[in-house]
Design a protein around this motif. Sequence first.
Motif, PDB file in Angstrom:
ATOM      1  N   ALA A  45       0.830  -0.876   0.264  1.00 16.45           N
ATOM      2  CA  ALA A  45       0.249   0.123   0.298  1.00 16.45           C
ATOM      3  C   ALA A  45       0.841   1.462  -0.287  1.00 16.45           C
ATOM      4  CB  ALA A  45      -1.274   0.235   1.100  1.00 16.45           C
ATOM      5  N   ARG A  46       2.610   0.901   0.524  1.00 19.61           N
ATOM      6  CA  ARG A  46       3.128   2.267   0.903  1.00 19.61           C
ATOM      7  C   ARG A  46       3.442   2.510  -0.142  1.00 19.61           C
ATOM      8  NH1 ARG A  46       6.452   0.854   5.411  1.00 19.61           N
ATOM      9  NH2 ARG A  46       8.074   2.134   4.876  1.00 19.61           N
ATOM     10  N   ALA A  47       3.848   1.148  -1.024  1.00 19.34           N
ATOM     11  CA  ALA A  47       4.389   1.659  -2.384  1.00 19.34           C
ATOM     12  C   ALA A  47       3.265   1.934  -3.501  1.00 19.34           C
ATOM     13  CB  ALA A  47       4.998   0.660  -2.596  1.00 19.34           C
ATOM     14  N   LEU A  48       2.296   1.449  -3.251  1.00 21.35           N
ATOM     15  CA  LEU A  48       1.022   2.362  -4.919  1.00 21.35           C
ATOM     16  C   LEU A  48       0.781   3.809  -3.923  1.00 21.35           C
ATOM     17  CD1 LEU A  48      -1.025  -0.494  -4.219  1.00 21.35           C
ATOM     18  CD2 LEU A  48      -0.171  -0.179  -5.842  1.00 21.35           C
ATOM     19  N   MET A  49       0.762   4.254  -2.960  1.00 21.62           N
ATOM     20  CA  MET A  49       0.548   5.353  -2.170  1.00 21.62           C
ATOM     21  C   MET A  49       1.664   6.273  -3.220  1.00 21.62           C
ATOM     22  SD  MET A  49      -0.949   5.823   1.652  1.00 21.62           S
ATOM     23  CE  MET A  49      -1.418   7.301   1.389  1.00 21.62           C
ATOM     24  N   SER A  50       3.381   5.823  -2.838  1.00 21.85           N
ATOM     25  CA  SER A  50       4.162   6.471  -3.473  1.00 21.85           C
ATOM     26  C   SER A  50       4.001   6.752  -4.868  1.00 21.85           C
ATOM     27  CB  SER A  50       5.206   5.583  -3.054  1.00 21.85           C
ATOM     28  OG  SER A  50       6.277   5.527  -1.852  1.00 21.85           O
ATOM     29  N   ALA A  51       3.549   5.866  -5.774  1.00 19.85           N
ATOM     30  CA  ALA A  51       3.668   5.667  -6.781  1.00 19.85           C
ATOM     31  C   ALA A  51       2.566   6.171  -7.634  1.00 19.85           C
ATOM     32  CB  ALA A  51       3.077   4.628  -7.679  1.00 19.85           C
ATOM     33  N   GLY A  52       1.580   7.864  -6.874  1.00 27.21           N
ATOM     34  CA  GLY A  52       0.944   8.142  -6.891  1.00 27.21           C
ATOM     35  C   GLY A  52      -0.924   7.465  -7.410  1.00 27.21           C
ATOM     36  N   ILE A  53      -0.708   6.426  -6.773  1.00 31.74           N
ATOM     37  CA  ILE A  53      -2.137   5.909  -6.879  1.00 31.74           C
ATOM     38  C   ILE A  53      -2.782   6.756  -6.015  1.00 31.74           C
ATOM     39  CG2 ILE A  53      -2.953   3.726  -6.572  1.00 31.74           C
ATOM     40  CD1 ILE A  53      -2.035   4.069  -9.147  1.00 31.74           C
ATOM     41  N   GLN A  54      -4.325   6.805  -6.291  1.00 26.32           N
ATOM     42  CA  GLN A  54      -5.863   7.633  -5.264  1.00 26.32           C
ATOM     43  C   GLN A  54      -6.629   5.976  -5.362  1.00 26.32           C
ATOM     44  OE1 GLN A  54      -4.717  10.626  -4.151  1.00 26.32           O
ATOM     45  NE2 GLN A  54      -2.095  11.070  -5.520  1.00 26.32           N
ATOM     46  N   ALA A  55      -7.168   7.048  -4.211  1.00 19.09           N
ATOM     47  CA  ALA A  55      -8.510   6.347  -3.938  1.00 19.09           C
ATOM     48  C   ALA A  55      -9.475   6.444  -5.139  1.00 19.09           C
ATOM     49  CB  ALA A  55      -9.137   6.706  -2.953  1.00 19.09           C
ATOM     50  N   GLY A  56      -9.955   4.705  -6.288  1.00 22.06           N
ATOM     51  CA  GLY A  56     -11.054   5.176  -6.977  1.00 22.06           C
ATOM     52  C   GLY A  56     -10.314   5.433  -8.294  1.00 22.06           C
ATOM     53  N   VAL A  79      -5.179   0.872  -0.058  1.00 19.71           N
ATOM     54  CA  VAL A  79      -5.342   2.099  -0.357  1.00 19.71           C
ATOM     55  C   VAL A  79      -6.352   2.897  -1.249  1.00 19.71           C
ATOM     56  CG1 VAL A  79      -2.725   2.591  -0.874  1.00 19.71           C
ATOM     57  CG2 VAL A  79      -4.052   1.969  -3.166  1.00 19.71           C
ATOM     58  N   GLY A  80      -7.530   1.802  -1.098  1.00 17.43           N
ATOM     59  CA  GLY A  80      -8.818   2.175  -1.280  1.00 17.43           C
ATOM     60  C   GLY A  80      -8.832   2.322  -3.596  1.00 17.43           C
ATOM     61  N   ALA A  81      -8.050   2.025  -3.992  1.00 23.10           N
ATOM     62  CA  ALA A  81      -8.450   1.464  -5.580  1.00 23.10           C
ATOM     63  C   ALA A  81      -8.748   0.490  -5.348  1.00 23.10           C
ATOM     64  CB  ALA A  81      -6.641   1.431  -6.083  1.00 23.10           C
ATOM     65  N   ILE A  82      -9.395   0.464  -7.014  1.00 27.22           N
ATOM     66  CA  ILE A  82     -10.124  -1.034  -7.487  1.00 27.22           C
ATOM     67  C   ILE A  82      -9.650  -1.535  -8.221  1.00 27.22           C
ATOM     68  CG2 ILE A  82     -12.451  -1.268  -8.877  1.00 27.22           C
ATOM     69  CD1 ILE A  82     -12.743   1.902  -8.233  1.00 27.22           C
ATOM     70  N   LEU A  83      -9.909  -2.776  -7.415  1.00 26.16           N
ATOM     71  CA  LEU A  83      -8.512  -4.172  -8.183  1.00 26.16           C
ATOM     72  C   LEU A  83      -9.051  -4.344  -9.770  1.00 26.16           C
ATOM     73  CD1 LEU A  83      -7.119  -6.963  -8.150  1.00 26.16           C
ATOM     74  CD2 LEU A  83      -8.830  -7.836  -6.068  1.00 26.16           C
ATOM     75  N   ILE A  84      -8.250  -4.996 -10.576  1.00 23.40           N
ATOM     76  CA  ILE A  84      -8.754  -5.188 -12.014  1.00 23.40           C
ATOM     77  C   ILE A  84      -8.482  -6.909 -12.453  1.00 23.40           C
ATOM     78  CG2 ILE A  84      -9.015  -4.956 -14.072  1.00 23.40           C
ATOM     79  CD1 ILE A  84     -10.424  -2.519 -13.114  1.00 23.40           C
ATOM     80  N   PRO A  85      -8.865  -7.828 -11.724  1.00 24.60           N
ATOM     81  CA  PRO A  85      -8.258  -9.115 -12.283  1.00 24.60           C
ATOM     82  C   PRO A  85      -9.013  -9.350 -13.284  1.00 24.60           C
ATOM     83  CG  PRO A  85      -9.427  -9.348 -10.409  1.00 24.60           C
ATOM     84  CD  PRO A  85     -10.094  -7.691 -11.043  1.00 24.60           C
TER      85      PRO A  85
END
Length: 515
Positions: A45-56, A79-85
């Motif tokens: 999650a911290r890495a995703l936030m560092s990569a700029g991933i926002q909620a949604g 991080v509140g993002a949406i998973l796309i399998p």
Amino acid sequence: MSPLPQTIPGLIEAAARNHPQRIAIREAGVELSFAGLDALRLQAARALMSAGIQAGDRVAVWAPNCHEWVAAALGIHSVGAILIPINTRMKGVEAADILEQSGARLLFCVGEFLNDYFPAMLQGQKLPQLERIVVLGKSRGSDTTWQDFLTLADETPEATARERAAAVKPEDLSDIMFTSGTTGRPKGVMTCHGQNIRAFDEWARCVDLQADDRYLIINPFFHSFGYKAGWLAALMRGCTIYPLAVFDTDGVLALIGRERISFLPGSPTLFLSFLAHPKLKDFDLSSLRVAVTGAAAIAPSMIHRMRDELGFKIVVTAYGLTECCGVATICDRDADAETIATTSGRALPGIELRCVDEEGKDVPAGGEGEVVMRGYNVMQGYFNHPEATAETIKDGWLHTGDIGILDANGNLKITDRMKDMYIVGGFNCYPAEVERILTAHPAIAQVAVIGVPDARQGEVGKAYVVLRPDATLDAAGLIAWARDNMANYKVPRHVEIVAALPMNASGKVLKYQLR
């Protein structure tokens, strides 16, 4: 017992707090406790936030079952993002279509798998919104690895990530799962944290999933059966997940004995492969306790054999579709073999089920009608497809397109499909999608695909092909081409070259004549 958290990051946080040292995931060379899995998902999650991933934002995972898949998904949820399998059987063109439709900004992608290097399959595809690919497993060249990506976590404090996870609400979207349709192009089914947790908490109760179960997950994580009824349900109950990337009958039978596997859902094809093994009695299957199956017709004798020869104490069948979080009905585990084999059981509590005629009126008990349902499990809609959503959900009722019978006890029996869908070894296959890809072949003028019975897979595709003038193509050539351009389960196993297809006055192919 404290109430279950209603968000997925809340689930893993509670599991790590309640039983930190219990083993959450065990696979070759890897063992993660619940505390360890929680730490890994926070790092992701911290890495995703560092990569700029926002909620949604949408973040995709295109990989086989593995511990990184679960950790990445939990990081995405946190991080509140949406998973796309994405289905690992898909080729580059198919995966790119889902990435483009979803607008995914980041992709977790397996490296070398099944003789392909998955990132290479996306070369040449136009994906302007995709900013980064993170390779899980063996990578090539300068491609970003999972470990490389996790180092980005250092740029975001843990407290910041925990705040983001705490802000996720039950009504927030947790995933968009792309399911094919009769239009031939996959549509994204949107569901939320709270509805998925409620559905699979109920599912876990019905199938008697327990904390001390050892859960071998053969069903792929890109499917509701492997993701929601799989590792998500396991997190709720605190049992140990054994992810399996590639199925091999001998290897799985040996693993069951070695690891004392107790819980094993799968398609009927899976259990038939066990029962057909010539040396079945050489394997120790005494630990097996629960089997959950469905997605195809089953003979009552198979239920008896699963109990008598494989040793399952509980065998149940269920029914669901992606548009209802993956589950709607399930058999009572104490039901007789006939009921378990020939029906999919009753609706889960909180879900209403009806069979209706063409005018939307209920048919009498024992009569055939379209299966419609209403309840907390119904999807939020199709992503960016309001018209398709309105066609599928009418006055709150989800129209499944399946034809079924409700008996006097409320047990559902699926008898047919209004749509042309057929099921290949547990995978839904839609002729329109297969036809759309096949018509790209330069020798094909027209094509119609139907499902035909198959002893091993239940059903497989058969393509009726009209060639272009002066073109030459044989069945073997088309099948080989199809294997390079679509997921293996979609590849027609039979091809018949015909002079013309039967059509009605409006030019629609009369598939019932082909059948």
